[in-house]
Design a protein around this motif. Structure first.
Motif, PDB file in Angstrom:
ATOM      1  N   ARG A  16       0.841  -1.143   0.077  1.00  0.00           N
ATOM      2  CA  ARG A  16       0.051  -0.045  -0.051  1.00  0.00           C
ATOM      3  C   ARG A  16       0.796   1.221   0.003  1.00  0.00           C
ATOM      4  NH1 ARG A  16      -2.767   3.337   3.922  1.00  0.00           N
ATOM      5  NH2 ARG A  16      -4.328   4.245   2.991  1.00  0.00           N
ATOM      6  N   ASN A  17       1.856   1.294   0.873  1.00  0.00           N
ATOM      7  CA  ASN A  17       2.713   2.525   0.898  1.00  0.00           C
ATOM      8  C   ASN A  17       3.518   2.884  -0.492  1.00  0.00           C
ATOM      9  OD1 ASN A  17       1.875   2.965   3.620  1.00  0.00           O
ATOM     10  ND2 ASN A  17       3.740   1.816   4.351  1.00  0.00           N
ATOM     11  N   GLN A  18       3.597   1.805  -0.921  1.00  0.00           N
ATOM     12  CA  GLN A  18       4.634   2.034  -2.268  1.00  0.00           C
ATOM     13  C   GLN A  18       3.493   2.433  -3.338  1.00  0.00           C
ATOM     14  OE1 GLN A  18       4.973  -0.533  -0.281  1.00  0.00           O
ATOM     15  NE2 GLN A  18       7.046  -1.363  -0.455  1.00  0.00           N
ATOM     16  N   ARG A  19       2.412   1.873  -3.448  1.00  0.00           N
ATOM     17  CA  ARG A  19       1.365   2.367  -4.266  1.00  0.00           C
ATOM     18  C   ARG A  19       0.882   3.978  -4.108  1.00  0.00           C
ATOM     19  NH1 ARG A  19      -3.999  -0.193  -3.439  1.00  0.00           N
ATOM     20  NH2 ARG A  19      -3.087  -0.178  -1.367  1.00  0.00           N
ATOM     21  N   GLU A  20       0.699   4.360  -2.816  1.00  0.00           N
ATOM     22  CA  GLU A  20       0.601   5.692  -2.722  1.00  0.00           C
ATOM     23  C   GLU A  20       1.768   6.421  -3.254  1.00  0.00           C
ATOM     24  OE1 GLU A  20      -0.652   6.141   1.508  1.00  0.00           O
ATOM     25  OE2 GLU A  20      -2.482   5.038   1.203  1.00  0.00           O
ATOM     26  N   LEU A  57     -12.509  10.354  -7.739  1.00  0.00           N
ATOM     27  CA  LEU A  57     -13.279  11.515  -8.208  1.00  0.00           C
ATOM     28  C   LEU A  57     -14.037  11.502  -6.822  1.00  0.00           C
ATOM     29  CD1 LEU A  57     -14.132  11.559 -11.867  1.00  0.00           C
ATOM     30  CD2 LEU A  57     -12.233  12.835 -10.290  1.00  0.00           C
ATOM     31  N   VAL A  58     -14.811  10.785  -6.255  1.00  0.00           N
ATOM     32  CA  VAL A  58     -15.886  10.618  -5.345  1.00  0.00           C
ATOM     33  C   VAL A  58     -14.971  11.095  -3.934  1.00  0.00           C
ATOM     34  CG1 VAL A  58     -17.443   9.484  -3.810  1.00  0.00           C
ATOM     35  CG2 VAL A  58     -17.701   9.338  -6.407  1.00  0.00           C
ATOM     36  N   THR A  59     -13.948  10.269  -3.769  1.00  0.00           N
ATOM     37  CA  THR A  59     -13.347  10.429  -2.547  1.00  0.00           C
ATOM     38  C   THR A  59     -12.160  11.547  -2.335  1.00  0.00           C
ATOM     39  OG1 THR A  59     -11.666   8.479  -3.122  1.00  0.00           O
ATOM     40  CG2 THR A  59     -13.392   7.770  -1.861  1.00  0.00           C
ATOM     41  N   ARG A  60     -11.974  12.089  -3.580  1.00  0.00           N
ATOM     42  CA  ARG A  60     -10.921  13.103  -3.703  1.00  0.00           C
ATOM     43  C   ARG A  60      -9.648  12.585  -3.213  1.00  0.00           C
ATOM     44  NH1 ARG A  60     -13.696  18.053  -5.115  1.00  0.00           N
ATOM     45  NH2 ARG A  60     -15.881  17.655  -4.735  1.00  0.00           N
ATOM     46  N   GLY A  61      -9.223  11.371  -3.671  1.00  0.00           N
ATOM     47  CA  GLY A  61      -7.734  10.873  -3.065  1.00  0.00           C
ATOM     48  C   GLY A  61      -7.029  10.676  -4.349  1.00  0.00           C
ATOM     49  N   THR A  62      -5.823  10.291  -4.274  1.00  0.00           N
ATOM     50  CA  THR A  62      -4.845   9.973  -5.266  1.00  0.00           C
ATOM     51  C   THR A  62      -5.077   8.615  -5.638  1.00  0.00           C
ATOM     52  OG1 THR A  62      -3.147   9.551  -3.627  1.00  0.00           O
ATOM     53  CG2 THR A  62      -3.150  11.748  -4.518  1.00  0.00           C
ATOM     54  N   ILE A  63      -5.375   7.826  -4.669  1.00  0.00           N
ATOM     55  CA  ILE A  63      -5.537   6.488  -4.833  1.00  0.00           C
ATOM     56  C   ILE A  63      -7.025   5.994  -4.657  1.00  0.00           C
ATOM     57  CG2 ILE A  63      -4.841   4.016  -4.435  1.00  0.00           C
ATOM     58  CD1 ILE A  63      -2.206   4.754  -3.853  1.00  0.00           C
ATOM     59  N   PRO A  64      -7.655   5.478  -5.702  1.00  0.00           N
ATOM     60  CA  PRO A  64      -9.044   4.928  -5.507  1.00  0.00           C
ATOM     61  C   PRO A  64      -9.160   3.609  -4.404  1.00  0.00           C
ATOM     62  CG  PRO A  64      -8.477   4.028  -7.407  1.00  0.00           C
ATOM     63  CD  PRO A  64      -7.147   4.848  -6.650  1.00  0.00           C
ATOM     64  N   PRO A  65     -10.005   4.155  -3.255  1.00  0.00           N
ATOM     65  CA  PRO A  65     -10.301   3.092  -2.096  1.00  0.00           C
ATOM     66  C   PRO A  65     -10.859   2.078  -2.951  1.00  0.00           C
ATOM     67  CG  PRO A  65     -11.759   4.966  -1.750  1.00  0.00           C
ATOM     68  CD  PRO A  65     -10.831   5.392  -3.108  1.00  0.00           C
ATOM     69  N   VAL A  66     -10.540   0.794  -2.653  1.00  0.00           N
ATOM     70  CA  VAL A  66     -11.177  -0.614  -3.367  1.00  0.00           C
ATOM     71  C   VAL A  66     -12.558  -0.698  -3.039  1.00  0.00           C
ATOM     72  CG1 VAL A  66     -10.825  -2.971  -3.502  1.00  0.00           C
ATOM     73  CG2 VAL A  66      -8.728  -1.479  -3.599  1.00  0.00           C
ATOM     74  N   PRO A  67     -13.137  -0.526  -1.861  1.00  0.00           N
ATOM     75  CA  PRO A  67     -14.419  -0.688  -1.341  1.00  0.00           C
ATOM     76  C   PRO A  67     -15.385   0.228  -2.145  1.00  0.00           C
ATOM     77  CG  PRO A  67     -13.279  -0.709   0.598  1.00  0.00           C
ATOM     78  CD  PRO A  67     -12.326  -0.325  -0.345  1.00  0.00           C
ATOM     79  N   HIS A  68     -15.019   1.325  -2.374  1.00  0.00           N
ATOM     80  CA  HIS A  68     -15.630   2.476  -3.153  1.00  0.00           C
ATOM     81  C   HIS A  68     -15.788   2.030  -4.537  1.00  0.00           C
ATOM     82  CE1 HIS A  68     -14.652   4.811   0.420  1.00  0.00           C
ATOM     83  NE2 HIS A  68     -15.590   5.443   0.256  1.00  0.00           N
ATOM     84  N   ALA A  69     -14.542   1.730  -5.255  1.00  0.00           N
ATOM     85  CA  ALA A  69     -14.484   1.501  -6.470  1.00  0.00           C
ATOM     86  C   ALA A  69     -15.158   0.064  -6.788  1.00  0.00           C
ATOM     87  CB  ALA A  69     -13.069   1.095  -6.923  1.00  0.00           C
TER      88      ALA A  69
END
Length: 140
Positions: free
Chosen positions: A19-23, A77-89
């Protein structure tokens, strides 16, 4: 099918561990390098995990490829994050497929596969998304 499910479970565990590397890799190249990432070396495992997860999901769910592309971007776009959260996606993808299947079954005189409806709806969305991303990269 059980093999694909096992690949998905293992891929999700691997993605969670990285996760950290992905971010950090989600940031621009200069920032990622400044934070100590070796872009060429560190992107390969991420791309491999993402590819395996996409392949396994396609084996299980069928060729609704647009949903995989669009739901991650929509969640981001919904969460306004750099990485999409998997549950939301996952939730956005499930709702989209449900609505596309409903539209394909009810809106036309012939019942169409859900994949056709997702492609018809998704192609314009994907084109707009690509144009928007290219404009952002040209400014930045």
């Amino acid at each position: 099918m059980p093999t694909a499910a096992a690949v998905i479970v293992l891929g999700l565990v691997a993605a969670a561990l990285l996760r950290n590397q992905r971010e950090v890799l989600a940031l621009d190249s200069g920032t990622s390098r400044a934070l100590g990432m070796h872009l060429g070396r560190d992107r390969v495992p991420m791309l491999g995990i993402a590819s395996l997860l996409a392949i396994a999901a396609t084996v299980i769910a069928g060729p609704l490829a647009f949903v995989a592309l669009a739901s991650g971007h929509a969640a981001r776009l919904v969460t306004r994050g750099t990485i999409p959260p998997v549950p939301h996606a996952a939730l956005i993808g499930a709702i989209f497929v449900l609505l596309a299947d409903l539209l394909a079954a009810c809106a036309f005189p012939v019942i169409l596969p859900a994949g056709v409806a997702t492609a018809v709806i998704g192609a314009p969305y994907l084109i707009v998304l690509v144009i928007r991303q290219s404009k952002v990269r040209q400014r930045g």
